[in-house]
Design an enzyme around this catalytic site. Structure first.
Site, short mmCIF file in Angstrom:
data_model
loop_
_atom_site.label_atom_id
_atom_site.label_comp_id
_atom_site.label_asym_id
_atom_site.label_seq_id
_atom_site.Cartn_x
_atom_site.Cartn_y
_atom_site.Cartn_z
N HIS A 150 10.21 -16.78 6.96
CA HIS A 150 11.37 -17.66 7.37
C HIS A 150 11.31 -18.61 8.38
O HIS A 150 12.19 -19.45 8.96
CB HIS A 150 12.68 -17.03 8.42
CG HIS A 150 12.77 -15.56 7.10
ND1 HIS A 150 12.25 -14.46 7.15
CD2 HIS A 150 14.13 -15.34 6.59
CE1 HIS A 150 12.55 -13.85 6.50
NE2 HIS A 150 14.16 -14.21 6.02
N GLU A 181 16.17 -15.97 -7.65
CA GLU A 181 15.83 -17.16 -7.90
C GLU A 181 15.78 -18.39 -8.75
O GLU A 181 16.15 -18.73 -8.95
CB GLU A 181 14.86 -17.47 -6.30
CG GLU A 181 15.25 -17.67 -5.03
CD GLU A 181 14.83 -15.77 -4.77
OE1 GLU A 181 14.67 -14.68 -5.90
OE2 GLU A 181 15.32 -15.47 -3.37
#
Ligand code: TPP
Ligand code: MG
Length: 814
Positions: free
Chosen positions: A613, A546
């Site tokens: 999530h 990322e």
């Protein structure tokens, strides 16, 4: 050692192109070439000396209190003049605070500008890197004009604005180099000759030996080795990171040893890795010349491990290296100082005599002293003028208000006694004087100067967090979405997919990338089928990394492209947050508007399943990303409008799509590419009379459920979707609702005290909402722990309709 005394003729081809035509049969050509070569070497030596003198005087300025902190290049000068030789117009630098000689030798900084930054001079004319906003040694050049148009970067030597977090420059450097690859591979961009010439631009990236310990370094090296981009990494190895020696930093205490597996071989990707001594001018030129050529021509990344560098004055003005270096090390550093070695080499090769060098050195010293003085006066005179004007006004008021004369004259005395006054001293003095005079008419001009200076200082210190010119996102006009009578009703992800399809067809500068974004078209199919259509150079997969996905986005955006860089799930934004917070969010501010990074970060978050999530850490985002816009669309139609708005501006933004919204049905707008959602403008999605419920994103649907439950109990809820958290409700629409309902609750699924508290503060403090309350305002949030797995985990971890109902009933009963 012997190499130092080899004849320079072998190497001179690298120093002056004329040498390539050198013909030993023609002594006149030889003589001419030699003279050019000699001149060039002496010019380089002059930069070395000038730069050293700047470092020495710079340290003194700090020690005598004229500047607060200083960090200098001394010890690394020779490597940097060599580096500057191969830095061409069109190239980029992403470096750190140690590159002053490189900046001088590249013609991108002058000694007086260097000192102006040391003094924190807030004038962009005198301190063109950051207008006094950054510590010294943090350089930049201008990339965009005041109207937000990109300058012809291919004609300029481009320095991306430095940041202090060590290794933070790596991920940006990767992106700047990666952009060259994009330009080379996307034929539709060939016409953009101001931005790139066939991707021939190399990004020069400097880093200290110790900072190679950072994850940013390793992630960048791996990504560059995979991607094959023209990145040239220069590791300045002085053996220390402040006081910590490299045996505690690097495996085998050598970055080039540790990196051996990255070495490119026939038929593999990877890096070309070079080792060279930091005091060996000739070898440095030779090595850099070869490495930069490889990077430029073949887009193979290169790494120069520049060893045996010294630090004559230690790390910075904050300490002395005698505390942690042994006497032997200090003695070695004295002997192997690059300046000393280059001088010996010049004399040994008969390029100049000791006397000639002494003359050059004394002239350079004199010049630094003169330019330092010039910078000091440039810095101080405007403040002295403020002091003078304030003094005149104070004396004037004293003459008109004799009762106050004693106090006012005391203020004059104190202010004029300051040898090096600051702007704040003037302001404090004026403030104290105004406390004495009250609103008396005699102090009219005093008050006037006070207000003028407050305004002026605001302009100096508090502007340019976002683009203020015509390309600011807040200037993008609103265009409403239009729907045909027979508009198709699609899944949310299909709305996005149709949009991205048209976007990529219409704008060749757009790029989208992230984990699983290319081949399968992202985990929720927003890009499904589009790589096949627009090619893997514009829509592509990346590794799981990322930080450097953000870096790729930063580099493309800074070079005038329009990247949409994806973080697969909002929870993983933490991995990519550092460059967004330290670099993207501060870039426009720290260059006072000279660089922009219109990066769009696309991610998806809020409710789904489990601890990693379904997070909604919006408070974290809000606090870390001032300088970016934060969009929290309730559905994909709104998301498209926000993408359109951001794409029309130079401001960076993050769009958090609702993870549970991709399969909800939405009508497809007819004007997909044209409608915009204005930032900072909430929408009333349900009108009501009894209470205002303020929310956004996935929670909005829970709030709607609660409103239905409450309606059955006779309570009428007004629901407001804030749409963007930064900026927040710029026209105070929420206040208008509160004036009607006199009750308000802020609801989201962040932790207690997170984004709901932010909204609360905005409405209560900034909008003065507290005046319109009949009952105490509330926030309803998720629990402090991360959300548990499963539907029940979600229900009991995040706010639910029943809980909202209960709170509202309580408020109605109060
Ligand atoms: C992320 C981060 N951690 C710590 C610091 C404080 N710091 C500034 S410079 C430095 C040492 C860097 O050493 P090196 O990379 O070898 O560069 P050098 O200064 O020796 O040229 C440290 C720890 C910082 N600026 N950023
Ligand atoms: Mg170091």
């Amino acid at each position: 050692m012997n190499r130092l005394f080899l004849t320079t003729w072998d190497r001179s081809a690298y120093f002056c192109p004329m040498e390539q035509a050198y013909d030993p049969a023609q002594p006149s050509a030889e003589a001419l070439s030699f003279e050019k070569f000699r001149e060039e070497v002496l010019q380089d030596y002059r930069w070395v000396v000038l730069s050293r003198e700047t470092s020495l005087l710079g340290r003194k300025e700090v020690l005598t209190g004229k500047a607060k902190f200083g960090i200098f290049v001394d010890g690394k000068e020779v490597a940097q003049v060599a580096m500057a030789k191969f830095f061409q117009p069109g190239d980029f630098r992403s470096g750190y605070y140690r590159d002053q000689t490189f900046m001088f030798a590249s013609g991108l900084a002058t000694v007086d500008q260097f000192f102006a930054q040391l003094y924190a001079d807030p004038s962009l004319e005198r301190e063109p890197f950051s207008a006094g906003r950054q510590m010294n040694g943090h350089f930049a050049t201008r990339w965009v004009d005041d109207n937000g148009q990109w300058l012809p970067l291919t004609e300029r030597k481009n320095v991306s604005s430095d940041i202090a977090p060590t290794a933070g420059q790596m991920v940006r450097g990767l992106g700047l180099a990666f952009a060259s690859r994009c330009f080379r591979n996307v034929p539709e961009l060939a016409a953009e000759t101001g931005l790139s010439r066939n991707g021939n631009e190399v990004c020069f990236c400097t880093i200290g030996d110790a900072s190679t310990s950072e994850g940013q370094f390793w992630e960048t090296i791996n990504a560059a080795g995979v991607l094959q981009v023209p990145l040239a990494v220069f590791v300045w190895d002085d053996g220390y990171g402040i006081s910590v020696p490299k045996k505690y930093q690097t495996t085998k205490a050598s970055i080039s040893e540790a990196l051996k597996g990255f070495q490119k071989e026939d038929g593999t990707n990877g890096f070309q890795i070079f080792k060279v001594k930091g005091w060996d001018y000739a070898a440095l030129c030779e090595t850099f010349e070869e490495g930069i050529r490889i990077a430029r021509e073949t887009h193979t990344p290169v790494l120069f491990h520049v060893e045996e560098i010294t630090q004559p004055q230690g790390h910075s003005t904050s300490g002395s290296h005698e505390r942690y270096k042994t006497p032997e090390r200090l003695e070695w550093e004295r002997q192997w100082d690059g300046l000393v070695k280059m001088r010996e080499w010049i004399i040994a090769n008969a390029l100049a005599t000791a006397e000639e060098l002494e003359l050059l050195e004394s002239e350079a010293r004199e010049e630094v002293r003169r330019l330092k003085q010039q910078a000091w006066e440039g810095y101080l005179i405007p403040i002295k003028k403020q002091v003078e004007r304030a003094t005149d006004l104070l004396n004037d008021v004293a003459s008109k208000m004799p009762a106050l004369a004693g106090g006012l004259q005391q203020l004059v005395k104190e202010l004029t006694a300051l040898r090096e006054p600051l702007r704040r001293d003037v302001l404090r003095t004026l403030n104290q004087a105004l406390l004495l005079t009250g609103k008396d008419e005699a102090a009219y001009w005093l008050r006037d100067q006070y207000n003028d200076l407050r305004q002026e200082n605001k302009e100096l210190y508090n502007t340019h967090l976002y683009n203020e010119g015509p390309n600011g996102a807040l200037r993008v006009p609103e265009v409403k979405a239009e729907f045909a009578d027979d508009a198709p009703v699609l899944n949310g992800f299909e709305v996005l997919n149709s949009y991205f399809d048209r976007l990529f067809a219409s704008n060749p500068k757009t790029f989208a990338f992230g984990e699983d974004l290319g081949y399968i078209g992202d985990v929720n199919q927003g890009f499904a089928g589009l790589q096949a259509k627009y090619g893997e150079h514009r829509i592509f997969d990346t590794g799981i990394r990322e930080l450097t996905i953000m870096g790729q986005g930063i580099g493309l955006a800074m070079r005038g492209l329009r990247p949409i860089a994806e973080i697969q799930y909002l929870d993983y934004l933490l991995y990519g947050l550092q460059p967004l917070s330290d670099d993207v969010a501060t870039l426009h501010y720290r260059t006072k508007g000279q660089q922009s990074c219109p990066l769009i970060v696309r991610t998806r978050g809020h409710r789904l399943e489990g601890i990693w999530h379904s997070g909604s850490p919006m408070g974290m985002v809000l606090n870390a990303l001032r300088g970016m816009y934060v969009c929290v669309p309730r559905n994909m139609t709104q998301a498209v409008g926000m993408y359109n708005t951001l794409l029309r501006s130079n401001d960076p933004g993050i769009v958090v799509e609702c993870l549970n919204g991709y399969r909800l049905k939405e009508k497809l707008p007819a004007n997909l590419l044209d409608y915009t959602v204005p930032l900072g403008v909430p929408e009333v999605v349900r009108e009501g009379a009894d209470i205002t419920l303020v929310t956004y994103g996935s929670t909005l649907r829970i709030v709607q459920d609660a409103a239905q439950l409450l309606e059955k109990q006779g309570i009428s809820c007004e629901i407001i979707d804030v749409q963007t958290l930064l900026p927040f409700d710029i026209h105070h629409l929420i206040l208008g609702s509160l004036k009607k309902t006199n009750r308000i609750a802020f609801i989201d699924e962040d932790v207690p005290g997170g984004a709901a508290a932010f909204m609360f503060t905005k409405v209560m403090e900034e909008q003065g909402g507290y005046r319109w309350l009949d009952v105490a305002p509330r926030t309803i949030t998720a629990k402090a722990h991360r959300p548990a797995y499963g539907s029940d985990g979600d229900y009991f971890s995040k706010p639910n309709a029943e809980e909202i109902q209960e709170v509202v009933l309580e408020m109605m009963a109060e």
